[in-house]
Design a protein around this motif. Sequence first.
Motif, PDB file in Angstrom:
ATOM      1  N   LYS A  15       0.849  -1.193   0.000  1.00 52.27           N
ATOM      2  CA  LYS A  15       0.000   0.000   0.000  1.00 52.27           C
ATOM      3  C   LYS A  15       0.881   1.238   0.000  1.00 52.27           C
ATOM      4  O   LYS A  15       0.595   2.226  -0.679  1.00 52.27           O
ATOM      5  N   PHE A  16       1.935   1.193   0.786  1.00 50.29           N
ATOM      6  CA  PHE A  16       2.962   2.232   0.768  1.00 50.29           C
ATOM      7  C   PHE A  16       4.229   1.670   1.399  1.00 50.29           C
ATOM      8  O   PHE A  16       4.197   0.630   2.065  1.00 50.29           O
ATOM      9  N   ILE A  17       5.337   2.352   1.168  1.00 50.47           N
ATOM     10  CA  ILE A  17       6.636   1.960   1.725  1.00 50.47           C
ATOM     11  C   ILE A  17       7.183   3.141   2.518  1.00 50.47           C
ATOM     12  O   ILE A  17       7.184   4.278   2.035  1.00 50.47           O
ATOM     13  N   VAL A  18       7.647   2.857   3.725  1.00 50.13           N
ATOM     14  CA  VAL A  18       8.337   3.868   4.525  1.00 50.13           C
ATOM     15  C   VAL A  18       9.712   3.317   4.875  1.00 50.13           C
ATOM     16  O   VAL A  18       9.813   2.235   5.462  1.00 50.13           O
ATOM     17  N   ASP A  19      10.772   4.024   4.483  1.00 50.86           N
ATOM     18  CA  ASP A  19      12.105   3.597   4.906  1.00 50.86           C
ATOM     19  C   ASP A  19      12.684   4.629   5.858  1.00 50.86           C
ATOM     20  O   ASP A  19      12.473   5.838   5.701  1.00 50.86           O
ATOM     21  N   ILE A  20      13.393   4.126   6.851  1.00 53.28           N
ATOM     22  CA  ILE A  20      13.892   4.964   7.940  1.00 53.28           C
ATOM     23  C   ILE A  20      15.377   4.690   8.123  1.00 53.28           C
ATOM     24  O   ILE A  20      15.800   3.533   8.205  1.00 53.28           O
ATOM     25  N   GLY A  21      16.167   5.753   8.186  1.00 54.33           N
ATOM     26  CA  GLY A  21      17.600   5.537   8.369  1.00 54.33           C
ATOM     27  C   GLY A  21      18.319   6.788   8.819  1.00 54.33           C
ATOM     28  O   GLY A  21      17.822   7.910   8.684  1.00 54.33           O
ATOM     29  N   THR A  22      19.502   6.580   9.372  1.00 50.40           N
ATOM     30  CA  THR A  22      20.412   7.675   9.716  1.00 50.40           C
ATOM     31  C   THR A  22      21.361   7.824   8.534  1.00 50.40           C
ATOM     32  O   THR A  22      22.444   7.239   8.519  1.00 50.40           O
ATOM     33  N   LEU A  23      20.943   8.603   7.535  1.00 46.27           N
ATOM     34  CA  LEU A  23      21.652   8.568   6.256  1.00 46.27           C
ATOM     35  C   LEU A  23      22.712   9.651   6.090  1.00 46.27           C
ATOM     36  O   LEU A  23      23.805   9.379   5.613  1.00 46.27           O
ATOM     37  N   THR A  24      22.408  10.881   6.439  1.00 43.80           N
ATOM     38  CA  THR A  24      23.386  11.942   6.180  1.00 43.80           C
ATOM     39  C   THR A  24      23.414  12.954   7.311  1.00 43.80           C
ATOM     40  O   THR A  24      22.378  13.290   7.887  1.00 43.80           O
ATOM     41  N   ARG A  25      24.592  13.446   7.598  1.00 44.79           N
ATOM     42  CA  ARG A  25      24.711  14.495   8.613  1.00 44.79           C
ATOM     43  C   ARG A  25      24.132  15.815   8.113  1.00 44.79           C
ATOM     44  O   ARG A  25      23.847  16.715   8.905  1.00 44.79           O
ATOM     45  N   GLU A  26      23.951  15.928   6.784  1.00 44.90           N
ATOM     46  CA  GLU A  26      23.413  17.173   6.239  1.00 44.90           C
ATOM     47  C   GLU A  26      22.001  17.459   6.759  1.00 44.90           C
ATOM     48  O   GLU A  26      21.628  18.618   6.951  1.00 44.90           O
ATOM     49  N   ILE A  27      21.208  16.411   6.981  1.00 44.90           N
ATOM     50  CA  ILE A  27      19.867  16.618   7.536  1.00 44.90           C
ATOM     51  C   ILE A  27      19.965  17.259   8.915  1.00 44.90           C
ATOM     52  O   ILE A  27      19.221  18.192   9.243  1.00 44.90           O
TER      53      ILE A  27
ATOM     54  N   GLU B 126      22.374  19.079   9.960  1.00 43.96           N
ATOM     55  CA  GLU B 126      22.856  20.450   9.796  1.00 43.96           C
ATOM     56  C   GLU B 126      21.725  21.393   9.400  1.00 43.96           C
ATOM     57  O   GLU B 126      21.720  22.567   9.766  1.00 43.96           O
ATOM     58  N   VAL B 127      20.756  20.872   8.650  1.00 45.53           N
ATOM     59  CA  VAL B 127      19.623  21.691   8.209  1.00 45.53           C
ATOM     60  C   VAL B 127      18.577  21.846   9.313  1.00 45.53           C
ATOM     61  O   VAL B 127      18.094  22.950   9.587  1.00 45.53           O
ATOM     62  N   LEU B 128      18.229  20.727   9.962  1.00 45.62           N
ATOM     63  CA  LEU B 128      17.115  20.729  10.909  1.00 45.62           C
ATOM     64  C   LEU B 128      17.554  20.663  12.369  1.00 45.62           C
ATOM     65  O   LEU B 128      16.727  20.825  13.269  1.00 45.62           O
ATOM     66  N   GLY B 129      18.840  20.403  12.607  1.00 45.23           N
ATOM     67  CA  GLY B 129      19.277  20.189  13.978  1.00 45.23           C
ATOM     68  C   GLY B 129      18.643  18.924  14.532  1.00 45.23           C
ATOM     69  O   GLY B 129      18.342  17.988  13.797  1.00 45.23           O
ATOM     70  N   SER B 130      18.417  18.906  15.824  1.00 40.63           N
ATOM     71  CA  SER B 130      17.773  17.737  16.440  1.00 40.63           C
ATOM     72  C   SER B 130      16.288  17.978  16.662  1.00 40.63           C
ATOM     73  O   SER B 130      15.625  17.224  17.377  1.00 40.63           O
ATOM     74  N   SER B 131      15.762  19.024  16.025  1.00 36.01           N
ATOM     75  CA  SER B 131      14.370  19.412  16.279  1.00 36.01           C
ATOM     76  C   SER B 131      13.361  18.585  15.503  1.00 36.01           C
ATOM     77  O   SER B 131      12.192  18.518  15.874  1.00 36.01           O
ATOM     78  N   ALA B 132      13.789  17.960  14.386  1.00 34.14           N
ATOM     79  CA  ALA B 132      12.833  17.240  13.547  1.00 34.14           C
ATOM     80  C   ALA B 132      13.564  16.226  12.683  1.00 34.14           C
ATOM     81  O   ALA B 132      14.768  16.330  12.452  1.00 34.14           O
ATOM     82  N   ALA B 133      12.803  15.249  12.196  1.00 34.40           N
ATOM     83  CA  ALA B 133      13.318  14.286  11.222  1.00 34.40           C
ATOM     84  C   ALA B 133      12.942  14.765   9.825  1.00 34.40           C
ATOM     85  O   ALA B 133      11.821  15.218   9.596  1.00 34.40           O
ATOM     86  N   GLY B 134      13.887  14.684   8.907  1.00 36.82           N
ATOM     87  CA  GLY B 134      13.613  15.063   7.529  1.00 36.82           C
ATOM     88  C   GLY B 134      12.824  13.975   6.815  1.00 36.82           C
ATOM     89  O   GLY B 134      13.078  12.789   7.015  1.00 36.82           O
ATOM     90  N   VAL B 135      11.871  14.385   5.993  1.00 35.98           N
ATOM     91  CA  VAL B 135      11.025  13.439   5.257  1.00 35.98           C
ATOM     92  C   VAL B 135      11.048  13.779   3.771  1.00 35.98           C
ATOM     93  O   VAL B 135      10.822  14.929   3.386  1.00 35.98           O
ATOM     94  N   PHE B 136      11.329  12.772   2.954  1.00 35.28           N
ATOM     95  CA  PHE B 136      11.150  12.876   1.506  1.00 35.28           C
ATOM     96  C   PHE B 136      10.016  11.933   1.134  1.00 35.28           C
ATOM     97  O   PHE B 136      10.040  10.757   1.511  1.00 35.28           O
TER      98      PHE B 136
END
Length: 224
Positions: free
Chosen positions: A166-178, A180-190
Amino acid sequence: ALQAVDVLTKAGVNVEVKVRNWAKLRDFNAFLSVSSGSSQAPIFLEAFYEGCDTDVAPAVLVGKGITFDAGGVCLRTCEQMKHMRGDMSGAATVVAAIRAISNLQIPVNVRALIPLCENMPGAGAYKPGDIIKSRNGKTIMVQDTSYEGRLILADALSYSIMYNPKFIVDIGTLTREIAEVLGSSAAGVFTNSDSLYDMMRIASIHTGDRVWRLPLWDYYSEDV
């Protein structure tokens, strides 16, 4: 892997443990390349929870499970390595999610795919410049072995399609750039699904685990 199996089976979740030969026969070459520098055998966990009719398409959760990331031959610093036992946070999140779904007996079908391995600089380790043919037939040129997460996820995501999810969600600690952009305040979502992101956003408001959507414009297509 053993701890994940123990946690999930106690919650009534069915778990299958796949070993190196299983992955090799199914062309999980990207996943196996990452694991090639470690003396610890790679494990691919597949967990499934059936909370409704089996004809209903499942949601698929894919979690990055690098149990220790030394960076491969592109070795990380000692300071960086202090945190690299946490590189399996995506896998841990998926384990926690499907356990909670089972405990709450939510009427959905869920498949969890969890590739587990180390990224070490052993004698058989993959190297910058290597060309790897992933499970879906696409080739990948390695430029930096410390960016291994996308390799193990690539094979897992390709494999997930067989379940017509129905849908796929993948979760990972992929890049430090996220970070740097969001800090520890939020998880980045694509995501390419507005409705799925809306559900995530609303859930994040209730839990305090904030999410922030990042762009997937056509402008990036060639690079992706």
